[in-house]
Design a protein around this motif. Structure first.
Motif, PDB file in Angstrom:
ATOM      1  N   ASP A  86       0.817  -1.205   0.005  1.00 13.56           N
ATOM      2  CA  ASP A  86      -0.052   0.030   0.016  1.00 13.56           C
ATOM      3  C   ASP A  86       0.945   1.209   0.003  1.00 13.56           C
ATOM      4  N   ARG A  87       1.981   1.253   0.084  1.00 15.49           N
ATOM      5  CA  ARG A  87       3.053   2.235   0.039  1.00 15.49           C
ATOM      6  C   ARG A  87       3.473   2.718  -1.246  1.00 15.49           C
ATOM      7  N   VAL A  88       3.166   1.834  -2.037  1.00 14.31           N
ATOM      8  CA  VAL A  88       3.465   2.019  -3.540  1.00 14.31           C
ATOM      9  C   VAL A  88       2.393   2.603  -4.436  1.00 14.31           C
ATOM     10  N   ARG A  89       2.599   3.744  -4.979  1.00 14.04           N
ATOM     11  CA  ARG A  89       1.610   4.332  -5.772  1.00 14.04           C
ATOM     12  C   ARG A  89       1.467   3.685  -7.353  1.00 14.04           C
ATOM     13  N   GLY A  90       2.609   3.121  -7.742  1.00 19.96           N
ATOM     14  CA  GLY A  90       2.720   2.612  -8.987  1.00 19.96           C
ATOM     15  C   GLY A  90       4.017   2.173  -9.495  1.00 19.96           C
ATOM     16  N   ALA A  91       4.164   1.560 -10.426  1.00 22.56           N
ATOM     17  CA  ALA A  91       5.542   0.794 -10.926  1.00 22.56           C
ATOM     18  C   ALA A  91       5.596   1.218 -12.358  1.00 22.56           C
ATOM     19  N   LEU A  92       6.794   1.596 -13.055  1.00 21.27           N
ATOM     20  CA  LEU A  92       7.069   1.464 -14.285  1.00 21.27           C
ATOM     21  C   LEU A  92       8.161   0.699 -14.453  1.00 21.27           C
ATOM     22  N   LEU A  93       7.787  -0.543 -15.142  1.00 19.56           N
ATOM     23  CA  LEU A  93       8.628  -1.736 -15.477  1.00 19.56           C
ATOM     24  C   LEU A  93       9.013  -1.869 -16.814  1.00 19.56           C
ATOM     25  N   VAL A  94      10.377  -1.700 -16.904  1.00 18.67           N
ATOM     26  CA  VAL A  94      10.807  -1.506 -18.243  1.00 18.67           C
ATOM     27  C   VAL A  94      11.854  -3.012 -18.535  1.00 18.67           C
ATOM     28  N   ALA A  95      11.492  -3.320 -19.917  1.00 17.21           N
ATOM     29  CA  ALA A  95      12.343  -4.225 -20.287  1.00 17.21           C
ATOM     30  C   ALA A  95      12.487  -5.722 -19.383  1.00 17.21           C
ATOM     31  N   PRO A  96      11.207  -6.232 -19.016  1.00 14.59           N
ATOM     32  CA  PRO A  96      11.512  -7.337 -18.094  1.00 14.59           C
ATOM     33  C   PRO A  96      12.041  -8.614 -18.743  1.00 14.59           C
ATOM     34  N   PRO A  97      13.002  -9.204 -18.154  1.00 15.39           N
ATOM     35  CA  PRO A  97      13.752 -10.432 -18.794  1.00 15.39           C
ATOM     36  C   PRO A  97      12.783 -11.754 -18.409  1.00 15.39           C
ATOM     37  N   ASP A  98      13.097 -12.641 -19.273  1.00 15.08           N
ATOM     38  CA  ASP A  98      12.640 -13.961 -19.023  1.00 15.08           C
ATOM     39  C   ASP A  98      13.653 -14.717 -18.214  1.00 15.08           C
ATOM     40  N   THR A  99      13.583 -14.826 -17.063  1.00 19.49           N
ATOM     41  CA  THR A  99      14.511 -15.529 -16.336  1.00 19.49           C
ATOM     42  C   THR A  99      14.385 -17.187 -16.208  1.00 19.49           C
ATOM     43  N   GLU A 100      13.126 -17.513 -16.869  1.00 23.04           N
ATOM     44  CA  GLU A 100      12.887 -18.942 -17.103  1.00 23.04           C
ATOM     45  C   GLU A 100      13.496 -19.658 -18.386  1.00 23.04           C
ATOM     46  N   ARG A 101      14.064 -18.543 -19.417  1.00 21.62           N
ATOM     47  CA  ARG A 101      14.651 -19.019 -20.650  1.00 21.62           C
ATOM     48  C   ARG A 101      15.587 -20.215 -20.371  1.00 21.62           C
ATOM     49  N   ASP A 102      15.732 -21.106 -21.298  1.00 21.33           N
ATOM     50  CA  ASP A 102      16.622 -22.142 -21.123  1.00 21.33           C
ATOM     51  C   ASP A 102      18.278 -21.717 -21.216  1.00 21.33           C
ATOM     52  N   VAL A 126       6.950  -1.546 -19.923  1.00 19.59           N
ATOM     53  CA  VAL A 126       7.417  -1.045 -21.240  1.00 19.59           C
ATOM     54  C   VAL A 126       8.258  -2.094 -22.103  1.00 19.59           C
ATOM     55  N   ILE A 127       7.935  -2.454 -23.200  1.00 18.58           N
ATOM     56  CA  ILE A 127       8.685  -3.709 -23.965  1.00 18.58           C
ATOM     57  C   ILE A 127       9.121  -3.268 -25.162  1.00 18.58           C
ATOM     58  N   SER A 128      10.091  -4.082 -25.682  1.00 20.30           N
ATOM     59  CA  SER A 128      10.769  -3.737 -27.108  1.00 20.30           C
ATOM     60  C   SER A 128      10.503  -4.979 -27.878  1.00 20.30           C
ATOM     61  N   THR A 129      10.265  -4.880 -29.419  1.00 22.14           N
ATOM     62  CA  THR A 129      10.070  -6.146 -30.258  1.00 22.14           C
ATOM     63  C   THR A 129      11.541  -6.775 -30.329  1.00 22.14           C
ATOM     64  N   ASP A 130      12.848  -6.386 -29.947  1.00 20.83           N
ATOM     65  CA  ASP A 130      13.903  -7.073 -29.938  1.00 20.83           C
ATOM     66  C   ASP A 130      14.641  -7.174 -28.836  1.00 20.83           C
ATOM     67  N   ASP A 131      14.194  -7.370 -27.871  1.00 19.74           N
ATOM     68  CA  ASP A 131      14.822  -7.307 -26.517  1.00 19.74           C
ATOM     69  C   ASP A 131      15.657  -8.685 -26.543  1.00 19.74           C
ATOM     70  N   PRO A 132      16.955  -8.708 -26.417  1.00 19.87           N
ATOM     71  CA  PRO A 132      17.732  -9.813 -26.481  1.00 19.87           C
ATOM     72  C   PRO A 132      17.225 -10.814 -25.286  1.00 19.87           C
ATOM     73  N   PHE A 133      16.761 -10.347 -24.142  1.00 24.50           N
ATOM     74  CA  PHE A 133      16.648 -11.091 -22.820  1.00 24.50           C
ATOM     75  C   PHE A 133      15.020 -11.546 -22.776  1.00 24.50           C
ATOM     76  N   CYS A 134      14.318 -11.363 -23.865  1.00 20.17           N
ATOM     77  CA  CYS A 134      12.909 -11.700 -23.448  1.00 20.17           C
ATOM     78  C   CYS A 134      11.914 -11.445 -24.847  1.00 20.17           C
ATOM     79  N   SER A 135      11.322 -12.258 -25.249  1.00 15.51           N
ATOM     80  CA  SER A 135      10.532 -12.122 -26.526  1.00 15.51           C
ATOM     81  C   SER A 135       9.470 -11.207 -26.277  1.00 15.51           C
ATOM     82  N   PRO A 136       8.927 -10.445 -27.309  1.00 13.69           N
ATOM     83  CA  PRO A 136       7.588  -9.633 -27.014  1.00 13.69           C
ATOM     84  C   PRO A 136       6.512 -10.371 -26.566  1.00 13.69           C
TER      85      PRO A 136
END
Length: 182
Positions: A86-102, A126-136
């Motif tokens: 409840d102390r958090v008003r919001g979050a900007l999440l930029v380029a989340p990685p896929d830590t479960e990738r092989d 916020v995501i990118s179409t060519d992030d090397p650490f996570c598919s869109p």
């Protein structure tokens, strides 16, 4: 009633954010507070969550979290366990990685499984179409599970210093939208 402006907590990802990264530029330009971790090279999820909790509770104002890469996974994992969401008003999440990738580095194995529950505060992913650490597709799936509004920047890599964003005013506008209260 006058609501205090929130503190802005910068949550870098694995290996921290260098001087040309938009997070570092925001810290220098706007006075945002970076949450420093003890170990940027071998990040342990529980340690990072504890450090975020400490930083959040050290300031009486509400906070907006500004996460990049592994910092996004930190927000999701922390939100699943804290009593202080409840102390958090919001979050900007930029380029989340896929830590479960092989092919995820062994340094990130402690970040499995990815926390997938809906966040208890507004979020923009916020995501990118060519992030090397996570598919869109995978990034959009995480954003949906977290209940985050999705913003796709197109081909911008990992949305970091190498992406040529400079001070990234578009990202700052997304952050400001999360800082507004009713």
């Amino acid at each position: 009633m006058n609501t205090p402006s929130p503190s802005i907590l910068i949550l870098p990802g694995w290996l921290n954010s260098g001087p040309d990264h938009w997070q570092s530029r925001w810290e220098a330009r706007y006075g945002d507070q970076r949450v420093e971790q003890d170990d940027w090279e071998w990040p342990k999820r529980g340690d990072w969550m504890a450090r975020l909790e400490e930083a959040l509770l050290a300031d009486p104002r509400p906070a907006v979290l500004v996460a990049h890469s592994l910092g996004c996974q930190l927000v999701a994992a922390w939100a699943a366990h804290t009593r202080h969401a409840d102390r958090v008003r919001g979050a900007l999440l930029v380029a989340p990685p896929d830590t479960e990738r092989d092919d995820a580095p062994p340094q990130l194995y402690s970040w499995r499984p990815i926390a997938r529950q809906r966040l208890p505060f507004p979020a923009t992913a916020v995501i990118s179409t060519d992030d090397p650490f996570c598919s869109p597709e995978r990034a959009a799936e995480m954003a949906a599970q977290w209940g985050a509004t999705l913003v796709n920047l197109g081909p911008r890599g990992h949305i970091n210093a190498e992406s040529g964003l400079g001070d990234w005013p578009e990202g700052r506008a997304l952050l400001q939208a999360l800082c507004v209260t009713d």
